[in-house]
Design a protein around this motif. Structure first.
Motif, PDB file in Angstrom:
ATOM      1  N   HIS A  46       0.839  -1.199   0.000  1.00 35.69           N
ATOM      2  CA  HIS A  46       0.000   0.000   0.000  1.00 35.69           C
ATOM      3  C   HIS A  46       0.877   1.253   0.000  1.00 35.69           C
ATOM      4  CE1 HIS A  46      -3.211   2.789   1.025  1.00 35.69           C
ATOM      5  NE2 HIS A  46      -2.442   3.228   2.008  1.00 35.69           N
ATOM      6  N   GLY A  47       1.945   1.226   0.818  1.00 33.12           N
ATOM      7  CA  GLY A  47       2.874   2.348   0.856  1.00 33.12           C
ATOM      8  C   GLY A  47       3.513   2.612  -0.495  1.00 33.12           C
ATOM      9  N   VAL A  48       3.828   1.551  -1.213  1.00 28.24           N
ATOM     10  CA  VAL A  48       4.406   1.697  -2.555  1.00 28.24           C
ATOM     11  C   VAL A  48       3.409   2.382  -3.485  1.00 28.24           C
ATOM     12  CG1 VAL A  48       5.177   0.430  -4.617  1.00 28.24           C
ATOM     13  CG2 VAL A  48       5.975  -0.271  -2.338  1.00 28.24           C
ATOM     14  N   HIS A  49       2.171   1.951  -3.453  1.00 25.61           N
ATOM     15  CA  HIS A  49       1.155   2.485  -4.364  1.00 25.61           C
ATOM     16  C   HIS A  49       0.787   3.938  -4.072  1.00 25.61           C
ATOM     17  CE1 HIS A  49       0.616  -1.233  -6.465  1.00 25.61           C
ATOM     18  NE2 HIS A  49       0.401  -1.878  -5.341  1.00 25.61           N
ATOM     19  N   ARG A  50       1.043   4.389  -2.841  1.00 23.19           N
ATOM     20  CA  ARG A  50       0.722   5.772  -2.491  1.00 23.19           C
ATOM     21  C   ARG A  50       1.747   6.762  -3.025  1.00 23.19           C
ATOM     22  NH1 ARG A  50       0.050   6.452   3.576  1.00 23.19           N
ATOM     23  NH2 ARG A  50      -0.218   8.572   2.863  1.00 23.19           N
ATOM     24  N   LEU A  51       2.925   6.278  -3.380  1.00 24.97           N
ATOM     25  CA  LEU A  51       4.000   7.155  -3.840  1.00 24.97           C
ATOM     26  C   LEU A  51       3.985   7.311  -5.355  1.00 24.97           C
ATOM     27  CD1 LEU A  51       6.816   5.737  -1.571  1.00 24.97           C
ATOM     28  CD2 LEU A  51       5.575   7.890  -1.250  1.00 24.97           C
ATOM     29  N   ARG A  52       4.725   8.297  -5.831  1.00 23.31           N
ATOM     30  CA  ARG A  52       4.858   8.538  -7.271  1.00 23.31           C
ATOM     31  C   ARG A  52       6.323   8.775  -7.600  1.00 23.31           C
ATOM     32  NH1 ARG A  52       0.828   6.407  -7.218  1.00 23.31           N
ATOM     33  NH2 ARG A  52      -1.246   7.204  -7.505  1.00 23.31           N
ATOM     34  N   GLY A  53       6.686   8.543  -8.845  1.00 22.03           N
ATOM     35  CA  GLY A  53       8.021   8.885  -9.341  1.00 22.03           C
ATOM     36  C   GLY A  53       9.129   8.040  -8.743  1.00 22.03           C
ATOM     37  N   ALA A  54      10.274   8.685  -8.512  1.00 16.15           N
ATOM     38  CA  ALA A  54      11.466   7.986  -8.004  1.00 16.15           C
ATOM     39  C   ALA A  54      11.209   7.396  -6.623  1.00 16.15           C
ATOM     40  CB  ALA A  54      12.645   8.947  -7.962  1.00 16.15           C
ATOM     41  N   GLY A  55      10.411   8.083  -5.821  1.00 15.05           N
ATOM     42  CA  GLY A  55      10.076   7.564  -4.489  1.00 15.05           C
ATOM     43  C   GLY A  55       9.360   6.237  -4.566  1.00 15.05           C
ATOM     44  N   GLN A  56       8.485   6.104  -5.546  1.00 14.77           N
ATOM     45  CA  GLN A  56       7.755   4.857  -5.713  1.00 14.77           C
ATOM     46  C   GLN A  56       8.695   3.734  -6.138  1.00 14.77           C
ATOM     47  OE1 GLN A  56       4.774   4.545  -8.839  1.00 14.77           O
ATOM     48  NE2 GLN A  56       3.519   3.274  -7.485  1.00 14.77           N
ATOM     49  N   ALA A  57       9.604   4.017  -7.045  1.00 15.09           N
ATOM     50  CA  ALA A  57      10.549   2.998  -7.506  1.00 15.09           C
ATOM     51  C   ALA A  57      11.430   2.513  -6.355  1.00 15.09           C
ATOM     52  CB  ALA A  57      11.407   3.547  -8.643  1.00 15.09           C
ATOM     53  N   ALA A  58      11.905   3.435  -5.519  1.00 14.10           N
ATOM     54  CA  ALA A  58      12.743   3.062  -4.377  1.00 14.10           C
ATOM     55  C   ALA A  58      11.943   2.249  -3.368  1.00 14.10           C
ATOM     56  CB  ALA A  58      13.320   4.308  -3.711  1.00 14.10           C
ATOM     57  N   ALA A  59      10.710   2.667  -3.107  1.00 14.73           N
ATOM     58  CA  ALA A  59       9.859   1.946  -2.161  1.00 14.73           C
ATOM     59  C   ALA A  59       9.535   0.551  -2.678  1.00 14.73           C
ATOM     60  CB  ALA A  59       8.575   2.732  -1.902  1.00 14.73           C
ATOM     61  N   GLU A  60       9.341   0.438  -3.976  1.00 16.42           N
ATOM     62  CA  GLU A  60       9.054  -0.867  -4.566  1.00 16.42           C
ATOM     63  C   GLU A  60      10.251  -1.810  -4.424  1.00 16.42           C
ATOM     64  OE1 GLU A  60       7.181  -2.757  -8.620  1.00 16.42           O
ATOM     65  OE2 GLU A  60       7.093  -0.598  -8.288  1.00 16.42           O
ATOM     66  N   ARG A  61      11.447  -1.291  -4.630  1.00 16.23           N
ATOM     67  CA  ARG A  61      12.654  -2.107  -4.438  1.00 16.23           C
ATOM     68  C   ARG A  61      12.768  -2.577  -2.987  1.00 16.23           C
ATOM     69  NH1 ARG A  61      14.691   1.751  -7.861  1.00 16.23           N
ATOM     70  NH2 ARG A  61      15.596   2.950  -6.146  1.00 16.23           N
ATOM     71  N   SER A  62      12.522  -1.659  -2.069  1.00 18.64           N
ATOM     72  CA  SER A  62      12.590  -2.012  -0.647  1.00 18.64           C
ATOM     73  C   SER A  62      11.532  -3.054  -0.288  1.00 18.64           C
ATOM     74  CB  SER A  62      12.392  -0.771   0.224  1.00 18.64           C
ATOM     75  OG  SER A  62      13.479   0.098   0.089  1.00 18.64           O
ATOM     76  N   CYS A  63      10.346  -2.856  -0.794  1.00 22.16           N
ATOM     77  CA  CYS A  63       9.260  -3.802  -0.543  1.00 22.16           C
ATOM     78  C   CYS A  63       9.636  -5.192  -1.044  1.00 22.16           C
ATOM     79  CB  CYS A  63       7.978  -3.299  -1.205  1.00 22.16           C
ATOM     80  SG  CYS A  63       6.532  -4.337  -0.904  1.00 22.16           S
ATOM     81  N   ARG A  64      10.172  -5.264  -2.255  1.00 26.30           N
ATOM     82  CA  ARG A  64      10.600  -6.553  -2.813  1.00 26.30           C
ATOM     83  C   ARG A  64      11.675  -7.200  -1.945  1.00 26.30           C
ATOM     84  NH1 ARG A  64      10.225  -4.131  -8.025  1.00 26.30           N
ATOM     85  NH2 ARG A  64      12.467  -3.770  -7.995  1.00 26.30           N
ATOM     86  N   THR A  65      12.583  -6.382  -1.423  1.00 26.05           N
ATOM     87  CA  THR A  65      13.644  -6.908  -0.557  1.00 26.05           C
ATOM     88  C   THR A  65      13.053  -7.537   0.695  1.00 26.05           C
ATOM     89  OG1 THR A  65      15.266  -5.300  -1.354  1.00 26.05           O
ATOM     90  CG2 THR A  65      15.690  -6.299   0.798  1.00 26.05           C
ATOM     91  N   TRP A  66      12.169  -6.802   1.383  1.00 23.90           N
ATOM     92  CA  TRP A  66      11.568  -7.338   2.612  1.00 23.90           C
ATOM     93  C   TRP A  66      10.780  -8.608   2.314  1.00 23.90           C
ATOM     94  CZ3 TRP A  66      14.157  -5.664   6.375  1.00 23.90           C
ATOM     95  CH2 TRP A  66      14.511  -4.330   6.528  1.00 23.90           C
ATOM     96  N   LEU A  67      10.039  -8.596   1.209  1.00 22.64           N
ATOM     97  CA  LEU A  67       9.226  -9.773   0.869  1.00 22.64           C
ATOM     98  C   LEU A  67      10.094 -10.971   0.500  1.00 22.64           C
ATOM     99  CD1 LEU A  67       6.362  -8.045  -1.118  1.00 22.64           C
ATOM    100  CD2 LEU A  67       6.209  -9.083   1.161  1.00 22.64           C
ATOM    101  N   SER A  68      11.295 -10.726   0.004  1.00 22.10           N
ATOM    102  CA  SER A  68      12.190 -11.840  -0.322  1.00 22.10           C
ATOM    103  C   SER A  68      12.880 -12.385   0.931  1.00 22.10           C
ATOM    104  CB  SER A  68      13.231 -11.415  -1.356  1.00 22.10           C
ATOM    105  OG  SER A  68      14.188 -10.542  -0.791  1.00 22.10           O
ATOM    106  N   LEU A  69      13.025 -11.558   1.949  1.00 22.16           N
ATOM    107  CA  LEU A  69      13.711 -11.969   3.178  1.00 22.16           C
ATOM    108  C   LEU A  69      12.798 -12.633   4.202  1.00 22.16           C
ATOM    109  CD1 LEU A  69      15.962  -8.849   3.877  1.00 22.16           C
ATOM    110  CD2 LEU A  69      16.712 -11.119   3.144  1.00 22.16           C
ATOM    111  N   LEU A  70      11.547 -12.216   4.221  1.00 20.24           N
ATOM    112  CA  LEU A  70      10.633 -12.648   5.276  1.00 20.24           C
ATOM    113  C   LEU A  70       9.480 -13.477   4.716  1.00 20.24           C
ATOM    114  CD1 LEU A  70      10.510  -9.190   7.026  1.00 20.24           C
ATOM    115  CD2 LEU A  70      11.419 -11.278   8.070  1.00 20.24           C
ATOM    116  N   PRO A  71       9.320 -14.694   5.206  1.00 17.05           N
ATOM    117  CA  PRO A  71       8.144 -15.461   4.796  1.00 17.05           C
ATOM    118  C   PRO A  71       6.874 -14.727   5.233  1.00 17.05           C
ATOM    119  CG  PRO A  71       9.660 -16.820   6.085  1.00 17.05           C
ATOM    120  CD  PRO A  71      10.156 -15.404   6.146  1.00 17.05           C
TER     121      PRO A  71
END
Length: 134
Positions: A46-71
């Motif tokens: 949800h946090g990713v979708h609320r952002l726009r532009g470069a902020g959204q891309a960075a948040a999406e990368r972070s989100c993917r990282t957390w989702l890959s680390l944590l079941p």
């Protein structure tokens, strides 16, 4: 005992309020394993979708990282039963907590996990739930 990590910890790590590398190390070192509740995954996305532009891309990368680390532990029928019991108890005691925190707590209780959080109000209301404040 494992640990269910709350969104507040992940957001604090992303904002620099917690050392991100230390959080990664804690995830890797956790004896019983660390995981997140499905609602935590939803909050991150949800946090990713609320952002726009470069902020959204960075948040999406972070989100993917957390989702890959944590079941991600699902909100299934067994967790729903615990959720219903906790909801009834907390409302009866006049100490309800937010819907998402209650789902996280029910998931943790069902799986026998502690909750890692920065929220000092909500999770402390759950009898028998071990809470780790970060």
């Amino acid at each position: 005992m494992g640990t269910l990590i709350d969104t507040s910890v992940l957001v604090a790590a992303e904002r620099g309020h917690l050392n991100r590398e230390a959080v990664f190390a804690a995830i890797a070192d956790e004896d019983g394993g660390m995981a997140m509740a499905a609602i935590t995954a939803s909050e991150l996305m949800h946090g990713v979708h609320r952002l726009r532009g470069a902020g959204q891309a960075a948040a999406e990368r972070s989100c993917r990282t957390w989702l890959s680390l944590l079941p991600v532990l699902p909100f299934d029928l067994d967790v729903a039963r615990v959720h219903a019991t906790l909801t009834t108890h907390l409302r009866g005691a006049g100490t309800p907590i937010g819907a998402h925190d209650l789902i996280i707590a029910a998931t943790a209780v069902h799986h026998g996990h502690a909750v890692a959080t920065r929220d000092r109000r909500s999770f402390a209301r759950i009898d028998g739930l071990e809470v780790e404040y970060w």
